[in-house]
Scaffold this motif. Structure first.
Motif, PDB file in Angstrom:
ATOM      1  N   MET A 171     -19.336  87.891  59.701  1.00 36.42           N
ATOM      2  CA  MET A 171     -20.665  87.794  60.310  1.00 36.42           C
ATOM      3  C   MET A 171     -20.659  88.203  61.776  1.00 36.42           C
ATOM      4  O   MET A 171     -21.701  88.132  62.438  1.00 36.42           O
ATOM      5  N   ALA A 172     -19.496  88.583  62.277  1.00 39.31           N
ATOM      6  CA  ALA A 172     -19.357  89.042  63.665  1.00 39.31           C
ATOM      7  C   ALA A 172     -19.783  87.988  64.687  1.00 39.31           C
ATOM      8  O   ALA A 172     -20.287  88.315  65.752  1.00 39.31           O
ATOM      9  N   LYS A 173     -19.574  86.706  64.350  1.00 48.91           N
ATOM     10  CA  LYS A 173     -19.861  85.640  65.297  1.00 48.91           C
ATOM     11  C   LYS A 173     -18.728  85.550  66.319  1.00 48.91           C
ATOM     12  O   LYS A 173     -17.549  85.711  65.978  1.00 48.91           O
ATOM     13  N   THR A 174     -19.090  85.301  67.560  1.00 51.59           N
ATOM     14  CA  THR A 174     -18.094  85.084  68.602  1.00 51.59           C
ATOM     15  C   THR A 174     -17.690  83.615  68.563  1.00 51.59           C
ATOM     16  O   THR A 174     -18.543  82.728  68.651  1.00 51.59           O
ATOM     17  N   ILE A 175     -16.393  83.358  68.416  1.00 48.46           N
ATOM     18  CA  ILE A 175     -15.888  81.987  68.324  1.00 48.46           C
ATOM     19  C   ILE A 175     -15.077  81.664  69.573  1.00 48.46           C
ATOM     20  O   ILE A 175     -14.142  82.390  69.929  1.00 48.46           O
ATOM     21  N   LEU A 176     -15.436  80.568  70.234  1.00 41.86           N
ATOM     22  CA  LEU A 176     -14.673  80.052  71.366  1.00 41.86           C
ATOM     23  C   LEU A 176     -14.287  78.627  71.013  1.00 41.86           C
ATOM     24  O   LEU A 176     -15.149  77.757  70.867  1.00 41.86           O
TER      25      LEU A 176
END
Length: 257
Positions: free
Chosen positions: A195-200
């Motif tokens: 889903m191309a989510k940015t995870i931090l």
């Protein structure tokens, strides 16, 4: 996507949580933040959505300053940032469906939020999000009847329904067993990749950071002491971050097992 410019945080008791942080988190990255307890990991993470206000500097999300945002702008920016924490932060007596739907509250007026006037599309998003984390059968289950791992996956579903391109995860697996930990981490990696989510994410586990991250940032006393690829995080660098005790603890765990 997320930019820290000369960011510092000093707490009222004088403790320096962050010191002159300059970072750019790019769209679609899976970034793990590591370091000793008290190193500033949670302060850094929660500064992104202003749950922890910074003392000096600026933080921008997609080119917009969240540090200088007014209430209306802050609400709009926060819609783009989902939060998962180890405390779960669910309304325990409410159903899974209601907890997941709460991810849409930032898109509604106060009146509609109070009375839960959600659209048909939002209910459909909820069903889809729960299916994506393997909880389709828990739609009408009370949240306090779920296991810890299931509650974490409800939080992931809530972030998906929120349609947030950024997901902050503050020690999300700290209280979970190893099998459940892997399931939650697998869900986050799949969301990042598919889903191309940015995870931090903040992690205490070095092995998990190395396995799941595309990038690792290490903090020590509120400063960045490592920023690079997982394979570049050598034992020598780990010793500078944690001290020799990290290897003694690892050896002890091996002998106990």
């Amino acid at each position: 996507m997320i930019t820290f410019k000369k960011v510092s945080k000093t707490y009222p008791n004088g403790v320096k949580g962050l010191q002159n942080i300059n970072l750019t988190i790019n769209e679609g990255e899976f970034v793990s933040i590591i370091g000793l307890s008290g190193a500033g990991k949670s302060t850094l993470l929660r500064a992104v959505n202003q749950l922890v206000p910074i003392t000096t500097g600026d933080i921008q999300v997609n080119g917009r300053s969240i540090t200088q945002a007014n209430k209306k702008e802050l609400r709009a920016i926060r819609r783009e940032i989902g939060l998962i924490s180890q405390q779960f932060n669910l309304v325990k007596r409410s159903t899974v469906q209601k907890n997941v739907l709460s991810g849409r509250l930032g898109y509604y007026s106060t009146f509609k939020s109070i009375f839960g006037l959600f659209t048909k599309e939002d209910y459909e998003r909820t069903v889809e999000a729960l299916a994506s984390v393997g909880l389709s059968d828990k739609l009408q289950t009370r949240s306090d009847e779920l296991s810890g791992g299931q509650q974490q996956r409800v939080l992931i579903a809530r972030a998906l329904v929120q349609q947030a391109p950024i997901i902050l995860a503050d020690e999300p697996v700290a209280s979970l067993d190893p099998v459940t930990t892997q399931k939650v981490m697998d869900d986050l990696r799949r969301i990042n990749q598919e889903m191309a989510k940015t995870i931090l994410i903040n992690l205490h586990s070095i092995p998990l950071a190395r396995e799941y991250s595309s990038r690792i940032i290490a903090l020590k006393e509120g400063t960045v002491v490592f920023d690079g690829l997982p394979e570049a995080l050598t034992d020598e660098r780990l010793e500078k971050i944690y001290g020799k005790s990290i290897f003694e603890e690892t050896a002890g765990n091996v002998s106990e097992n």
